[in-house]
Scaffold this motif. Structure first.
Motif, short mmCIF file in Angstrom:
data_model
loop_
_atom_site.label_atom_id
_atom_site.label_comp_id
_atom_site.label_asym_id
_atom_site.label_seq_id
_atom_site.Cartn_x
_atom_site.Cartn_y
_atom_site.Cartn_z
N LYS A 81 -2.59 -1.65 3.19
CA LYS A 81 -3.97 -1.70 2.75
C LYS A 81 -4.58 -0.30 2.73
CE LYS A 81 -4.90 -6.32 4.65
NZ LYS A 81 -5.75 -7.09 5.60
N CYS A 96 -7.22 2.50 3.41
CA CYS A 96 -8.21 2.69 4.46
C CYS A 96 -9.60 2.47 3.85
CB CYS A 96 -8.11 4.09 5.04
SG CYS A 96 -9.41 4.49 6.24
N PRO A 97 -10.37 1.52 4.37
CA PRO A 97 -11.68 1.23 3.77
C PRO A 97 -12.69 2.36 3.92
CG PRO A 97 -11.41 0.01 5.83
CD PRO A 97 -10.10 0.66 5.55
N LYS A 123 -10.94 5.47 1.09
CA LYS A 123 -10.33 5.23 -0.23
C LYS A 123 -11.24 5.76 -1.34
CE LYS A 123 -12.10 0.49 -0.78
NZ LYS A 123 -11.73 -0.93 -0.93
N TYR A 177 -8.57 2.08 -6.92
CA TYR A 177 -8.75 3.01 -5.82
C TYR A 177 -7.41 3.68 -5.49
CZ TYR A 177 -13.24 0.73 -4.94
OH TYR A 177 -14.52 0.24 -5.05
N TYR A 181 -3.75 4.88 4.35
CA TYR A 181 -3.56 3.44 4.47
C TYR A 181 -3.77 3.03 5.92
CZ TYR A 181 -1.31 3.65 -0.14
OH TYR A 181 -1.05 3.85 -1.47
N LEU A 194 -8.19 -3.92 -2.34
CA LEU A 194 -7.56 -3.83 -1.02
C LEU A 194 -6.46 -2.78 -0.96
CD1 LEU A 194 -7.24 -7.62 -0.09
CD2 LEU A 194 -8.87 -5.95 0.81
N THR A 195 -5.82 -2.49 -2.11
CA THR A 195 -4.71 -1.55 -2.10
C THR A 195 -4.65 -0.82 -3.43
OG1 THR A 195 -2.35 -1.31 -1.57
CG2 THR A 195 -2.97 -3.18 -2.95
#
Length: 569
Positions: free
Chosen positions: A458, A460-461, A464, A490, A503, A556-557
Motif C-alpha cells: 500500500k 504511504c497515505p 503519496k 498516485y 509504501y 491505495l497503491t
C-alpha cells in the motif's frame, strides 16, 4: 549563505564593529570572487562564527541557541533520520502541538525548510545555531550509542583477533556457551533486535553469519532491509541465547533445527517461529514474527469486491465440499484460510487443521503439527483426522496425489475441506489436481470454490504523490484507458512514517472462481484452464489484474506495484 549581505552586514557590524579599511578591502574581494562578504570576513578571522549566528538571528528576528549542553531527543530525530539531519545541518529541538522547533545552521536555506516541513508534516519554527555544534552533537550521539554498546559488551571476551578452526568451534565448552548466552548484555542485544523488528512492523528477522561480520536484516512488507549488525565476536552467544529461548539443542550445530517462543513487547503478545540452518560461517537464523492481532477477524475485513465476498460467503455456507486457496509462497494464503476458519468457528462445529508448521494458535480449533520425522505427514494426519468426527478440515497444503485424493474424498463424504495449492490462478488449481491424478468427475462433485491471491504494498497515505499517466502508457501495459477514466493515479514518495520507502503495509488482491453448473460441465469435459477461466470471467469473476486495478482506482497503491504482483494471464 544566500543572503542580502547589506542588511545582514548592518546587523553584523552592530555586533562586531569592523574597521573601514578592512571592510572596504573585503567588500572589493567579495565583488571580484562572488564569495559572500560575511563569509570572507569569517574566513579572515575578522568576525567569529558566533558573531555571524547572532547577526543572522537579529536579521531574521529569530532566536539563537547554543547547543553545548543540549541532549538529543531521539523521538524527534526519528521524524527524519540522523543522516538526513546531518545533510540538512539541522537539529530538532522541541515539538509542541503541530509546531516543530529546529536549530538550523543556515535558516536562509528555503529548500531545507521545505524538506523538513514536507517530511514531518509539521509547522517549522526555526532557530539559528552553529553548524559545528549541530554536527558535533549528532556525531557525539553516534559515539555515545557505540560506547553504550561497548559498555554492554565490556565484560565479554574479545575474540576478534583469534582465528578458530572448525575443530576448535566444535569443541567449545558447553558450560561456557550456556554462561555466555545467559549474560545480561547478550539478552539485551537479542531483546533489542526483536523489539526493533516489532517497531518496524517486520514479518521476518534474518541473522546471517558472514566471514568477518554478522548481517542483520528485517523483512518489511515483503522486502528485506539491512539493520545495524551485532558484533561478530558475539555471534555464538546470540545464537545460543535464541536456542535457549526456542528450547533447541544448544550443542547441535550440524543439522537444521526449528523452534518457537512467545514474547510480550510494545503492548502485544506475538509468537516467534525460529529456523536454524548450518552455513559455512555459522548458523543462519530466520525468525518469523506471527502477530495474532494482525489476523483479519472475518472475510469482510479482507476488503474484497462485493461479488467476490458474496461468492466466498456462499461457498463457506455450504454443508460440505472443497475450497482451495492458491498463490505463491508469502502471498497470504494461510491468513485467508484462518479468516475463513474464524467465520466457521462455532460451538456446533468440530474444526481440525493439519499444518506444517502451525503458524497461529486459534482458540476453539484443534491444530495438528505435521512431523515427517515420525511419519506424521499430511496424508497420514488427514486419515486420522477423518476418524475424529470433524465438520471442517483444513489441510495446510496439498503437495502430492495421496493427500489430494484423501482431501477430495473427505469433501465428497460430508466434510468441509479447506486447503492451499501452489498455482498461478484460480482456474489453474483445477488443472493441477487433474495432473495429480484426481478424476474430473470427483472434482466436479467436490469443488465449491477456487481462489488465487497476491499481496501488494500500500502507498504511504502521508506522502503519496498524485501523478498523471498518459493513455499510451496504459495501452502499452494492455490496460483499457476507458476503464481508468477520471482516476487519480498516485506514486510513492517517501517520508519518516514509511522509513522513506514510499509504501506502508500490505493488502491482498484475489480472484474467486465459484464453481457453478456450467463450470462443472466444463471440468467433466476435461477442458483446459484457459477455458475454465474464460467461463469464470463471463460469470463475473474479477481476475487478479482487475482486482489490482480496483485498488489503484481507490488510491491505495500505484499502478507499478499492481503490474509487479499480477499478470494478465
Amino acid at each position: 549563505m544566500n543572503t542580502n549581505s547589506n542588511n545582514l552586514m548592518d546587523c553584523l557590524k552592530r555586533i562586531r564593529p569592523i574597521e573601514a579599511e578592512i571592510y572596504d578591502a573585503a567588500l572589493l574581494e567579495s565583488e571580484q570572487t562572488n564569495i559572500p562578504l560575511e563569509q570572507l570576513l569569517l574566513q579572515q578571522g575578522v568576525v567569529s562564527d558566533v558573531d555571524l549566528v547572532l547577526a543572522t538571528a537579529d536579521y531574521l528576528e529569530i532566536r539563537p541557541i547554543g547547543l553545548s549542553a543540549y541532549t538529543l531527543n531521539m523521538d524527534l530525530i526519528d521524524l527524519l533520520n540522523k543522516e538526513r539531519w546531518q545533510e540538512l545541518k539541522a537539529l530538532p529541538i522541541a515539538k509542541i502541538g503541530n509546531t516543530l522547533t529546529v536549530a538550523m545552521a543556515d535558516p536562509f536555506d528555503l529548500s531545507c525548510r521545505d524538506t523538513i516541513t514536507a517530511s514531518t508534516q509539521l509547522e517549522l519554527s526555526p532557530l539559528v545555531a552553529l553548524e559545528e555544534e549541530i554536527l558535533a552533537l549528532l556525531k557525539k550521539s553516534d559515539e555515545e550509542n557505540a560506547q553504550g554498546l561497548e559498555d554492554i559488551l565490556r565484560d565479554m571476551a574479545d575474540e576478534s583477533d583469534v582465528e578458530l578452526g572448525k575443530e576448535a568451534l566444535d569443541e567449545e565448552n558447553l558450560d561456557d556457551m550456556l554462561e555466555n548466552a545467559g549474560d545480561a548484555p547478550v539478552i539485551r542485544i537479542v531483546n533489542s533486535i526483536l523489539i526493533e523488528a516489532l517497531r518496524k512492523g517486520a514479518s521476518d528477522i534474518h541473522i546471517e553469519p558472514m566471514e568477518k561480520t554478522v548481517r542483520l536484516r528485517n523483512r518489511i512488507d515483503g522486502v528485506l532491509y539491512e539493520s545495524p549488525s551485532p558484533p561478530k565476536n558475539l555471534q555464538n552467544a546470540i545464537i545460543s541465547r535464541l536456542k535457549i529461548m526456542s528450547q533447541l539443542d544448544i550443542a547441535e550445530r550440524r543439522v537444521p533445527q526449528d523452534g518457537r517462543f512467545k514474547i510480550k513487547a510494545l503492548g502485544k503478545e506475538v509468537d516467534v517461529r525460529v529456523s536454524m540452518l548450518p552455513t559455512v560461517h555459522g548458523e543462519k537464523i530466520v525468525m518469523r514474527i506471527l502477530d495474532k492481532s494482525a489476523l483479519v477477524p472475518n472475510l469482510e475485513a479482507l476488503n474484497l469486491d462485493q461479488l467476490s465476498l458474496e461468492n466466498f460467503e456462499y461457498a463457506l455456507a455450504q454443508p460440505y465440499g472443497m475450497i482451495l486457496v492458491t498463490g505463491p509462497t508469502g502471498s497470504g494464503k494461510t491468513t485467508t484460510l484462518y479468516s475463513a476458519l474464524q467465520e466457521l468457528n462455532t460451538i456446533g462445529r468440530n474444526i481440525i487443521t493439519t499444518e506444517n508448521p502451525v503458524e497461529y494458535q486459534l482458540h476453539g480449533i484443534n491444530q495438528v503439527q505435521i512431523n515427517p520425522n515420525v511419519g506424521l505427514t499430511f496424508a497420514s494426519a488427514l486419515r486420522s483426522i477423518l476418524r475424529q468426527d470433524p465438520d471442517v478440515v483444513m489441510v495446510g497444503e496439498i503437495r502430492d496425489a495421496e493427500t489430494a485424493t484423501i482431501a477430495v474424498e473427505a469433501a465428497l463424504t460430508g466434510h468441509m475441506v479447506l486447503s492451499t495449492l501452489h498455482t498461478n490462478d484460480a482456474a489453474g488449481a483445477i488443472a493441477r489436481l487433474v495432473d495429480m491424478g484426481i478424476e474430473p468427475f470427483m472434482l466436479a462433485s467436490s469443488l465449491l470454490l477456487t481462489q488465487a491471491q497476491r499481496l501488494y504494498r500500500k502507498l504511504c497515505p502521508v506522502c503519496k504523490k498524485p501523478i498523471d499517466i498518459p493513455t499510451e502508457v496504459l495501452e502499452r501495459n494492455r490496460i483499457d484507458p476507458a476503464t481508468m477514466q477520471n482516476v487519480q493515479f498516485y506514486e510513492k514518495a517517501g517520508c519518516p512514517k514509511c522509513n522513506s520507502i514510499g509504501y506502508k503495509g500490505r493488502g491482498g488482491v484475489m480472484e474467486i472462481l465459484l464453481i457453478n453448473e456450467m463450470l462443472r460441465k466444463t471440468i467433466l469435459s476435461n477442458a483446459e484452464a484457459d477455458a475454465i477461466k474464460r467461463i469464470g470471467i463471463e460469470n463475473g469473476m474479477h481476475t487478479l489484474r482487475e482486482a489490482g486495478l480496483d485498488r489503484v482506482r481507490e488510491g491505495l497503491t500505484s499502478i507499478e506495484e499492481i503490474m509487479r504482483v499480477t499478470s494478465e494471464h
